[in-house]
Design a protein around this motif. Sequence first.
Motif, PDB file in Angstrom:
ATOM      1  N   GLU A  69       0.870  -1.177   0.000  1.00  0.00           N
ATOM      2  CA  GLU A  69       0.000   0.000   0.000  1.00  0.00           C
ATOM      3  C   GLU A  69       0.897   1.213   0.000  1.00  0.00           C
ATOM      4  OE1 GLU A  69      -2.861   0.319   3.169  1.00  0.00           O
ATOM      5  OE2 GLU A  69      -3.463   2.313   2.515  1.00  0.00           O
ATOM      6  N   SER A  70       0.914   1.864  -1.103  1.00  0.00           N
ATOM      7  CA  SER A  70       0.265   1.681  -2.394  1.00  0.00           C
ATOM      8  C   SER A  70       1.336   1.702  -3.484  1.00  0.00           C
ATOM      9  CB  SER A  70      -0.679   2.840  -2.698  1.00  0.00           C
ATOM     10  OG  SER A  70      -1.583   3.069  -1.626  1.00  0.00           O
ATOM     11  N   ASP A 115      -4.796  12.977  -2.713  1.00  0.00           N
ATOM     12  CA  ASP A 115      -5.131  11.683  -2.103  1.00  0.00           C
ATOM     13  C   ASP A 115      -6.001  11.986  -0.881  1.00  0.00           C
ATOM     14  OD1 ASP A 115      -4.854   9.135  -0.702  1.00  0.00           O
ATOM     15  OD2 ASP A 115      -3.025   8.746  -1.801  1.00  0.00           O
ATOM     16  N   HIS A 357      -5.849   4.540  11.032  1.00  0.00           N
ATOM     17  CA  HIS A 357      -5.945   5.835  11.734  1.00  0.00           C
ATOM     18  C   HIS A 357      -6.369   5.759  13.191  1.00  0.00           C
ATOM     19  CE1 HIS A 357      -6.852   7.850   7.604  1.00  0.00           C
ATOM     20  NE2 HIS A 357      -5.734   7.159   7.611  1.00  0.00           N
ATOM     21  N   TYR A 373      -1.147   7.703  12.268  1.00  0.00           N
ATOM     22  CA  TYR A 373      -0.416   6.433  12.334  1.00  0.00           C
ATOM     23  C   TYR A 373       0.509   6.337  13.545  1.00  0.00           C
ATOM     24  CZ  TYR A 373      -2.416   5.238   7.884  1.00  0.00           C
ATOM     25  OH  TYR A 373      -3.316   4.911   6.895  1.00  0.00           O
TER      26      TYR A 373
HETATM   27  C1  DNO Z   1      -4.685   7.032   4.472  1.00  0.00           C
HETATM   28  C2  DNO Z   1      -4.780   5.962   3.531  1.00  0.00           C
HETATM   29  C3  DNO Z   1      -4.359   6.375   2.132  1.00  0.00           C
HETATM   30  C4  DNO Z   1      -4.529   5.204   1.236  1.00  0.00           C
HETATM   31  C5  DNO Z   1      -4.184   5.389  -0.168  1.00  0.00           C
HETATM   32  C6  DNO Z   1      -4.508   4.134  -0.930  1.00  0.00           C
HETATM   33  O1  DNO Z   1      -4.460   6.808   5.602  1.00  0.00           O
HETATM   34  O2  DNO Z   1      -5.964   5.297   3.603  1.00  0.00           O
HETATM   35  O3  DNO Z   1      -3.002   6.717   2.176  1.00  0.00           O
HETATM   36  O4  DNO Z   1      -3.674   4.236   1.668  1.00  0.00           O
HETATM   37  O5  DNO Z   1      -4.905   6.415  -0.632  1.00  0.00           O
HETATM   38  O6  DNO Z   1      -3.904   4.157  -2.174  1.00  0.00           O
END
Ligand code: DNO
Length: 397
Positions: A69-70, A115, A357, A373
């Motif tokens: 990931e990822s 993102d 999270h 994290y």
């Molecule tokens: C955040 C995550 C994102 C996720 C990416 C998947 O905590 O959920 O970083 O991993 O968007 O590609």
Amino acid sequence: MRQGWRWYGPGRDGVSLDDIRQAGATDVVTALHDVPIGEPWTEAGVAERKRLIEDAPAGRSALRWSVVESIPVPDAVKRQGGAARREIEAWIASLEACAANDVRTVCYNFMPVVDWTRTDLDWVLPTGATALRFDQDRFAAFDLYILARPGGEADYPPAERDRARAIYDAMSGAERDALVLTIASALPGSTTDPLSIPAFRERLRAYAGIDAARLRRHLVEFLEAVTPAAEACGAILTLHPDDPPRSLFGLPRIASTADDYAALFAAVPSPANAMCFCTGSLGVRADNDLPAMARRFAERIGFVHLRATKREGDGRSFHEAAHLEGDVDMVAVLRELTAAERARPAGAPPIVFRPDHGHRMLDDLGKEANPGYSAIGRLKGLAELRGILYALGRPPD
Ligand code: DNO
């Protein structure tokens, strides 16, 4: 199900491999975060990271790297689809480098420009712990008055614009800079590049004319190009939902609802075309029925993120609640996921989930950590989730 833990890799994570063992996880979820987006990963690079994770010191329990990931999908692919040949070839090379090292579950997303997005990384809870939060008015303040996106006003009702203006006016320069860092500079693990405000505007301009239908077409073209390679090397590609699951900055988002995923599975039926079931992202929409989605897509769920978002009064803001205390019915979701796993053919690998999270709490309050994290909040979440699995009679593998 197997218990996973996201780790950012050497030098990028204050959480150690022993911490992960002590949390009770067995599976590491990571990526070669040091390789720039769009550059192919090498087999040797993946092998070295795998050794670091899996060569346990004598007497320590084993960890395995089972999920990537990822592998970031570069912006060019989202804008040009199958025409972004060089970027797609590099993505396939990364996929093959992972599979050659027996890391065969891959997570990716297809969110344009940004993102995952939050406005607050340390929102203080009544307990004194802190949480990630998305505040719609703070987001609007950024969009309308910092980014000053042309045409942005049309996306916000007048009362929301007024509140955003008041927030913007009351912010100090340092507070504005902090909001820019939070929204535009890419949170850890993001698969998009950090952007300055001018670069952000430029990137948005590059999406002119790309609506949801076109973005979906580009994703389908991408999947048509990469799923044969995934099938050939026994990998599955799990698409992470949009976070939050709705349009931001006027950009389309196409992995937000059950209909979105159903359309993708219909368009690209390859079994390598799968989903990352993220309860926190999907749960932000009140119209996503999570247990029903877990049931409906049971065969397509290749990887799971478990966390609980809590929608706030305006219906658009949300924060990250404790893992069992948000809007999602976590027991019902886990019941569906464990049933999905049981229904799989004998010999099929168990589903890996990770607690996503956690709150920043206890000793982590004074430490540097990747937002969302830190160790202890996730450890607490994992312990609670593990308890549900035991109570359902399906203890983790
Ligand atoms: C955040 C995550 C994102 C996720 C990416 C998947 O905590 O959920 O970083 O991993 O968007 O590609």
